[in-house]
Design an enzyme around this catalytic site. Structure first.
Site, PDB file in Angstrom:
ATOM      1  N   HIS A   1      -6.957   0.241   6.563  1.00 30.18           N
ATOM      2  CA  HIS A   1      -6.587  -1.158   6.801  1.00 30.18           C
ATOM      3  C   HIS A   1      -6.578  -1.504   8.289  1.00 30.18           C
ATOM      4  CE1 HIS A   1      -5.921  -2.061   2.645  1.00 30.18           C
ATOM      5  NE2 HIS A   1      -5.073  -1.058   2.505  1.00 30.18           N
TER       6      HIS A   1
ATOM      7  N   SER B   1       0.816  -1.214   0.000  1.00 25.24           N
ATOM      8  CA  SER B   1       0.000   0.000   0.000  1.00 25.24           C
ATOM      9  C   SER B   1       0.848   1.261   0.000  1.00 25.24           C
ATOM     10  CB  SER B   1      -0.885   0.035   1.255  1.00 25.24           C
ATOM     11  OG  SER B   1      -1.711  -1.092   1.329  1.00 25.24           O
TER      12      SER B   1
END
Lengths: 357, 357, 357, 357
Positions: free
Chosen positions: B286, B192
């Site tokens: 997340h 990410s």
């Protein structure tokens, strides 16, 4: 009835997953070997027998292809389009837009393989130039105003199915489909290439035996010989025409129009039936399907390919559901070529020039 | 219970063909007006209420997207991919190849619109660099050897559905799907970006109020101040680090590695919880989903965008089905951030530098 | 805007697999409790709010149901048909044969549940009797000769969706579908029951307060009183009519025809608008949808149920796409009832008998 | 290679809509005429050649049939089930419940026609009685506990495809499908009838030439002759056994068990290989597919049909993927019959009684 054991072997291979695809590919390879190894012709006969049975029209599914189709199928169109190249996904999208239709036959055992596909434009009036149809930036047409379904590209895709013809069935069913979807359509007509026209003319000029003879050519050009020679600075009409067509086609359009039109008509109608050998394959296909020769269009395809193949000339073949059956029979049985009234008049004049016609 | 009449109006608009799509688009427009016309917030509340009910996860369909998907859907991926740009159909095809998976949620009323989609690579070992995954020429991986599902891009597509979150449900269901299809998978992990990392550091150096304060920054860099200053020729450690990172990142990788790693960890863990304002939005997403901070990867994205946003640093967040629920609750209730053991050790050292942590 | 927390709870329940089905079932149970536990009305309001939003017509899919449909869906028709019982699979097959159409609305979250379905017969002329349509041995009609789509049964299936109406939308869309498939259709008309007719008449005779008063009844029967009393041996016309209808309906058909017809028209048009309470629910449904009262059919349903509910009388309501909108508005705004010309004439005569009309 | 023109005619007929179905029906009719008009055998050979090519396993699609299947397909199961009659839709629903599986092969040109279908029960242990499987009220089994897939009915449906075998491919693919869906399954086994057992025994008793000779029969019954004769009051063992079986089968089960078991094994193993003519067709089918004779079950089918055909005896044939190939080859090449160990022991004892074996 004794079954050739090779056929049984092929049928067993076909049982395996993707067996049919593998067999079609094998036949493709086999066809490439036949010239060098003619003894394989018996093998090919068994392949052909089975493939011809298996790819019976009764097993084919007509499907519309559009922008909702799987990418896996769409990329095949890009790969297989051989008449008018598709130059990528944007080009493809335009050809599948709302004023177009694309149909293909699929076989259940080859679910992602269009076996043959046709591209159609819904237009007003019978188009006489191909470029506007191929332009990815062309504005969207108004389908409600369309009176004509223009078939501008038909492609067989499977080399391994050579000799097993689907195009005829495809055109007929697509005409039926479009008539249902758009009852207002009046014309079902192609805009087709003449792939061997220029080559035939060049061979005749060069005097290559087995094609059109040079004398016929000269007779066809006699009327325009003076102006052609003067404009080109050449002394013989065939060379004069060729020079003008190849120098700058558009610039000499006015001078070359009449002789080119005459030559194209003579070519399409076999120079007075002197032989099937000279016949244009695309003409054979449509005429034997029962279409009629509707119009010859000069300056219809100014692309390098179009100029190289046919001096830019293209042809409209018209499918009239009322007369398709009769045309087909007359063509098959007597070699008669159906034409529009306008072309019939031109053809009469040709007959005077070509005594044997 | 009095129903706002505007909701009834919206429900009636929704009955029309393509009504839902029109309403989502209207809300998109409305959101753009809210800043200038705050009195429209009540309108937005009614929109949001209905859209939130209508786009309930119970009505969404998970679908795999691959090369068999309609072109109409695939072109949306190209248009909507905002994390790692898809540069055309060849690029797209690689991202949908057999060693990849792409899943999306669809709503029945918007059948061609992926609402949110995730791109996954099936790889061996947890990837620490993004470029090999984006290379359209990358060789096909061996799926049977894969032990890791790497989530490398997640995109929401509908501006008009802002504030109605699907990503969390998507990741969970995709983990379940992949576990079933590939029982051998051991890790479900992202690679990410840290979209505001560089901006936060630059603002701190500039002393912009409301972000990280410069003192904290200096404390984090104290250990490496001498070598950073020497190498950069600058007198202050923050400016020294920034200069080295911006001159030629790769050339100074050795010197900047330790302080950059420390800074990234501090950033991701909120510089000791000093404020949600500083929090990275991707980390929030997340961590609140229950993932743990697994690894910080330097030199992971050397693209201009990657360098500009985060000095090339990327992060692995790991979804362990066993601990997702507990992590989620601890994060939501107590702000606790789950980390790998390795990062937990690094974090202890940070705590010594940042007294308030 | 404050969201009731219960709505959020319901939305969360909806996220679970089969959540929507479970919530619809829960509301069905809840409705059964409301009478005894009126404090649950607030809970029902939240259910109703969400279900009304979720089952918006924009999310419903019209589907044709025929013999190609899954058995899982077909058995629902057998279970849910409440107007004219389906007595097993052979009976069902006849109702789905080629001269019939059945359409239903489905919601994507309840894929095997027809929410509302309508059964249509394609016939020539407006049918005035139901039995031939229900006969499993009825010969197949010639669809090409059909000029009428006869809607002979409409059923809502989900108790838990009570108060959320789909029938109106269904009829309109089915009219549109059938017009496209069969351009030759001229009439879209129902053959409908009058479920509370007999009960209303009996209550009036018994003098039950709150329904039709006995005086009105007598005025309607005055003209035929002598013959009714004579034939039945009773001294009062209401009892006389009832006795004849209940003894042997068919035997006395000639005598009872005129008064029964008059009574039925008065009932359907609310006995001169004296009150909505007396209104027939099926009439309300069709008239508020914009249909017009087309014809009253005596001896239309001689089944025990038909005789018991309405002395065998059935009604044709006609949907004329040209006037549906205007009828709907006049009915909703002014309570005006549209009728055929023939019934308008009869109604004028009624007005003379019922002064308050 | 000269193509018979009749084949080309059949291929042309196949192009018409529903052409394939019509040709299969024509062959069905043709087969019925062959006995009386043997000169049509050449026509049949052309039909068979084409149908054999067209219905190649590579073109067949395996499909699961369940309660979600179209009624149009399901009613075919009711019509075609010839082994264990399906007595209506409720009976059918039980056979398609969650503890059962039904699979069929379909050909793309006959989309609603299962060509061959097999009914499977997922059970624990190898079933030895058929009735519990056919009971529409049987409680639902627990699929998670199942270790056995029991194939209890296999039906070919198209008379016109006689001689073109699919059952073998079907069983193999269904074994593969079930292994994937239920990895815990240990046995793939049939519960099969012996359709000509009783007839063969009766013919032998009657001394009909061409079947089992009476002497062999007596030798097989010698051991039990005394008790059989005593119990039945007859003087000869064959008649004695038959009388007991036909009087009250269940009452004499104890006495008849041993001789019946011996007789059944001798029958299934061809009475010591004395001739293919005596062979049971179901045994031939499974043994040539590579199954092994696993177990003989007395009292397995007490229905009138079961008693009439085989005195209630049924057989388990077991498909062990490990040995199927080897069994198949040994059976085809050497006529060897694979059996379970228990039956192998019994068979040795038989060999002593039947010297020629």
């Amino acid at each position: 009835v004794v079954e050739p054991p090779r056929q049984e072997l092929l049928r067993r291979l076909n049982r395996a997953p993707s067996g049919t695809a593998a067999l079609v590919a094998m036949r493709g390879d086999l066809l490439g070997l036949l010239k060098e190894r003619p003894h394989l012709k018996a093998v090919d006969a068994d392949f052909r027998h089975l493939l011809y049975s298996w790819f019976n029209r009764g097993f084919l599914r007509l499907e519309r292809i559009d922008w909702r189709s799987p990418a896996q199928v769409l990329e095949k169109l890009i790969a297989y389009e051989a008449v008018h190249e598709i130059r990528g996904w944007d080009d493809l999208r335009r050809r599948l837009a709302d004023d177009r239709r694309c149909f293909a036959f699929f076989h259940p055992a080859l679910p992602d393989e269009p076996l043959v596909f046709v591209e159609v434009a819904l237009v007003n009036g019978i188009a006489d130039r191909i470029q506007p149809l191929l332009d990815p930036e062309a504005p969207l047409g108004d389908v409600d105003q369309a009176d004509t379904a223009l078939f501008y590209s038909i492609n067989n895709t499977q080399h391994g199915l050579r000799g097993i013809s689907f195009g005829n069935f495809l055109i007929k069913q697509v005409v039926a489909e479009l008539s249902t979807e758009f009852p207002q359509l009046e014309h079902f007509v192609t805009l087709s290439p003449m792939p061997r026209f220029a080559a035939t003319v060049r061979a005749a000029i060069a005097g290559t035996p087995g094609t059109l003879d040079r004398a016929t050519l000269e007779r066809l050009l006699a009327e325009d010989a003076a102006v052609l020679c003067e404009r080109s600075g050449m002394s013989e009409s065939p060379e004069a025409l060729l020079a003008l067509l190849e120098q700058d086609h558009a610039a000499h359009a006015e001078v070359t129009a009449a002789p080119l039109q005459r030559l194209a008509l003579a070519y399409l109608t076999r120079f007075g039936d002197r032989g099937r050998a000279m016949l244009d394959p695309v003409a054979t296909f449509h005429l034997s399907n029962g279409a009629r020769l509707e119009r010859i269009n000069l300056q219809a395809d100014p692309s390098p390919n179009g100029l190289g193949q046919s001096f830019g000339v293209m042809v409209n073949y018209l499918y009239d559901p009322q007369e398709v059956e009769a045309n087909h029979e007359r063509f098959i049985e007597a070699g008669e070529i159906a034409t529009s009234r306008a072309l019939a008049r031109e053809r009469k004049k040709l007959a005077a020039l070509l005594p044997q016609a």
